[in-house]
Design an enzyme around this catalytic site. Structure first.
Site, short mmCIF file in Angstrom:
data_model
loop_
_atom_site.label_atom_id
_atom_site.label_comp_id
_atom_site.label_asym_id
_atom_site.label_seq_id
_atom_site.Cartn_x
_atom_site.Cartn_y
_atom_site.Cartn_z
N HIS A 179 33.35 -6.77 67.79
CA HIS A 179 34.13 -7.37 66.70
C HIS A 179 34.48 -8.82 66.98
O HIS A 179 34.69 -9.61 66.06
CB HIS A 179 35.35 -6.51 66.39
CG HIS A 179 34.97 -5.27 65.66
ND1 HIS A 179 34.79 -4.07 66.28
CD2 HIS A 179 34.65 -5.09 64.36
CE1 HIS A 179 34.39 -3.18 65.39
NE2 HIS A 179 34.30 -3.78 64.22
N GLU A 421 28.46 6.11 59.60
CA GLU A 421 28.34 5.41 60.88
C GLU A 421 28.44 6.37 62.06
O GLU A 421 28.38 5.96 63.21
CB GLU A 421 29.35 4.27 60.99
CG GLU A 421 30.78 4.63 60.69
CD GLU A 421 31.72 3.42 60.69
OE1 GLU A 421 31.35 2.35 61.19
OE2 GLU A 421 32.86 3.57 60.20
N ASP A 445 28.01 0.87 64.45
CA ASP A 445 28.46 2.09 65.12
C ASP A 445 27.38 3.17 65.11
O ASP A 445 27.23 3.91 66.09
CB ASP A 445 29.73 2.62 64.45
CG ASP A 445 30.95 1.86 64.93
OD1 ASP A 445 31.07 1.67 66.15
OD2 ASP A 445 31.76 1.45 64.09
N CYS A 492 26.37 -2.25 55.55
CA CYS A 492 27.23 -3.38 55.90
C CYS A 492 27.23 -3.66 57.40
O CYS A 492 27.98 -4.51 57.87
CB CYS A 492 28.65 -3.14 55.39
SG CYS A 492 29.37 -1.62 56.01
C1 PEP Z 1 29.50 -0.81 61.43
O1 PEP Z 1 29.91 -0.01 62.28
O2 PEP Z 1 28.31 -1.08 61.26
C2 PEP Z 1 30.47 -1.53 60.59
C3 PEP Z 1 30.08 -2.29 59.59
O3 PEP Z 1 31.79 -1.42 60.91
P1 PEP Z 1 32.47 -2.21 62.14
O4 PEP Z 1 31.47 -3.22 62.66
O5 PEP Z 1 33.70 -2.87 61.63
O6 PEP Z 1 32.74 -1.11 63.11
MG MG Z 2 31.93 0.65 62.26
#
Ligand code: PEP
Ligand code: MG
Length: 537
Positions: A179, A421, A445, A492
């Site tokens: 993140h 995910e 994830d 996403c």
């Molecule tokens: C993911 O896991 O791909 C996602 C978009 O969520 P995050 O990156 O916030 O865990």
């Molecule tokens: Mg995620």
């Protein structure tokens, strides 16, 4: 000197290093006594007084409480007693008393008192920094063209970075989809992670070239190297400039279905930029980022205002807002979550929200109210079982009933979706698709959980592969299941903007590619090259 790491953004920059070093562990520092302790207290007091006079009154009140703690006999006098009467080293005394007091505050029922633990921790760290002669680096006030160098930065620290002056980030740790990296991308930084030995090789003030395309970091380059990189920067910027014509473009399949290129955002400011960059909607609003750069939880009203304004900005377009995904690598100090052995497999995202119903319902009510402003869709993260989905839906029904009972206007018929995910959810995609209005695949994830590879560990970067057949099989199955049940499937995760993955995903029939702000025009350009995809302006 040239070092290499993992380059994670499409950027090259030349700037000056600012090295953030951690406070050394107790054993590594000389014994410090009562005199050093008293000097550290005095320095802390002066710093806090200066802070109070330089910030708005409401923030000043927080620091005023730090001054009160400095006078509190249970705090600093207890530390002094351990040092003077029991011969403790000052660092250990500060750590012990501050740790004990934080724990006592955490045990209170009242949230107001629980939150005091964060103040005690802040103050304890300040005293320690002053004891050890470590200057505090204020990430929100740095010189222009600064490149931050650190072992690692937490998402909260990254959220505090002053975007006007910091242009780059180099860390020893961190994987390509952590993140911290996602936040660095949103801030358009040149970022290289997993750059082993950078801390031992660089000093604050050194000149740095950061090539985040190749993952190269050059320390104190010679004039010839600098010229080579100036030319590269010019070429790259010209290439990026040439993609500007993609901004108004909308993409459609030959059967008339739109292929949406949406934005991943974490703030209202990101939403504004996403519009300017040509996003056809918001595919992921990571709402937990609103909780990072602050000391207190945002209220329902504060959240409502942000969600409403973002939805209004994207009038006529879909805005997918994800409920809180706290936990994993996103720790929020004032929420005081107990430490876990495996945070990514622990009480994270929907699991945390189902455990803390008040936190969850505050957000759900803000979302239901804001949905009156446009096409706001709610998305639940980290759903692994039908039971969890049902519980979340039940709480949503309860929030609607409470708003109704209180006569507060909200939107009844908004679309509710879930992230795919966790491999279990992908495997059971047909069952889930009957119960929600859309899917969004979170490949960051999904990849780490399918392959058992920590997304934040640079040593495993070669194994972290979203093109692995096991991952692509789950993705294909999820998209097909969604379409079998008549709902759209979005993506996403970072894979949605990967030049090597886009052709495959377009071929699977993915309905929406939600990407970082800096990747919007490139994603459109690659999609346009795919067979069966046309564009309109
Ligand atoms: C993911 O896991 O791909 C996602 C978009 O969520 P995050 O990156 O916030 O865990
Ligand atoms: Mg995620």
């Amino acid at each position: 000197m040239i070092l290499t790491g993992i380059g994670v953004t499409e950027k090259i920059i030349i700037g000056t290093a600012c090295v953030l070093r951690e406070i050394p562990k107790t054993a590594a520092v000389p014994v410090l006594g009562i005199e050093e302790f008293r000097t550290a207290l005095e320095t802390s007091r002066k710093q806090i007084e200066a802070l109070i006079s330089s910030v708005p009154a409401d923030q000043g009140a927080i620091f005023a409480s730090h001054l009160n703690f400095l006078e509190d006999p249970e705090f600093t006098q207890e530390m002094a007693k351990l040092i003077e009467q029991e011969g403790w080293d000052a660092v250990r005394a500060v750590e012990k008393v501050s740790g004990d007091l934080q724990q006592s505050f955490r045990e209170f029922e009242e949230p107001y008192l629980q939150e005091r633990a964060a103040d005690v921790r802040d103050l304890g760290e300040r005293i320690l920094r002053n004891l050890l002669g470590k200057e505090e680096t204020d990430l929100s006030r740095l010189q222009e063209q600064t490149i931050l160098v650190a072992a690692d930065l937490s998402p909260s620290q990254t959220a505090r970075i002053d975007g006007a002056h910091v242009t780059g980030l180099v860390t020893e740790q961190g994987g390509s989809t952590s993140h911290t990296v996602i936040l660095a991308k949103a801030r358009d930084l040149a970022a290289v992670v997993g750059c082993t030995n950078i801390l031992a090789s660089v000093q604050t003030g050194d000149s740095l070239i950061v090539d985040a395309l190749s993952g190269t970091v050059i320390i104190n380059a010679d004039p010839e190297q600098i010229q080579i990189y100036r030319d590269k920067i010019q070429k790259l910027e010209a290439e990026q400039e040439s993609r500007q014509n993609m901004i108004p473009v909308q993409l459609f399949r030959t059967d008339g279905r739109q292929v949406v290129v949406a934005a991943n955002i974490g703030s209202e400011e990101d939403a504004r930029q996403a519009l300017e960059k040509g996003a056809n909607g918001v595919g992921l609003f990571r709402t937990e980022f609103l909780f990072l750069d602050r000391d207190r939880m945002p209220s329902e009203e504060e959240q409502y205002q942000v969600y409403r304004r973002v939805t209004e900005l994207f009038a006529g377009k879909s805005v997918v807002i994800r409920t809180l995904d706290i936990g994993g690598d996103k720790q929020i100090p004032y929420l005081l979550m107990p430490a876990e052995e495996n945070p990514f497999l622990g009480v994270r995202a929907i699991r945390l929200c189902l455990k803390h119903e008040e936190l969850f319902c505050t957000q759900l009510k803000a979302l239901l109210r804001a949905a009156l402003a446009g096409d706001l869709k709610i998305m639940f993260p980290m759903i692994g079982s039908l039971g969890e989905l049902h519980q979340a839906q039940e709480l949503l029904r309860r929030c609607k009933a409470e708003l109704s009972g209180a006569g507060i206007p909200f939107r009844e018929n908004l679309e509710i979706g879930m992230m795919i995910e966790i491999p279990a959810a992908a495997i059971q995609a047909d069952e889930f698709a009957r119960e929600v209005d859309f899917f969004s695949i979170g490949t960051n994830d999904l990849t780490q959980y399918t392959l058992a590879v920590d997304r934040g560990n640079p040593e495993l970067n070669r194994l972290y592969d979203f093109m692995h057949p096991a991952v692509t099989t789950l993705i294909k199955h999820t998209i097909e299941a969604a379409h079998r049940q008549g709902i759209p499937c979005f993506m996403c995760g970072e894979m949605a903007s990967s030049p090597e993955a886009i052709p495959l995903l377009a071929g699977y029939g993915l309905d929406e590619f939600s990407v970082n702000l800096s990747d919007i025009s490139r994603t459109k350009m690659i999609l346009l090259k795919q067979e069966g995809i046309r564009h309109f302006r």
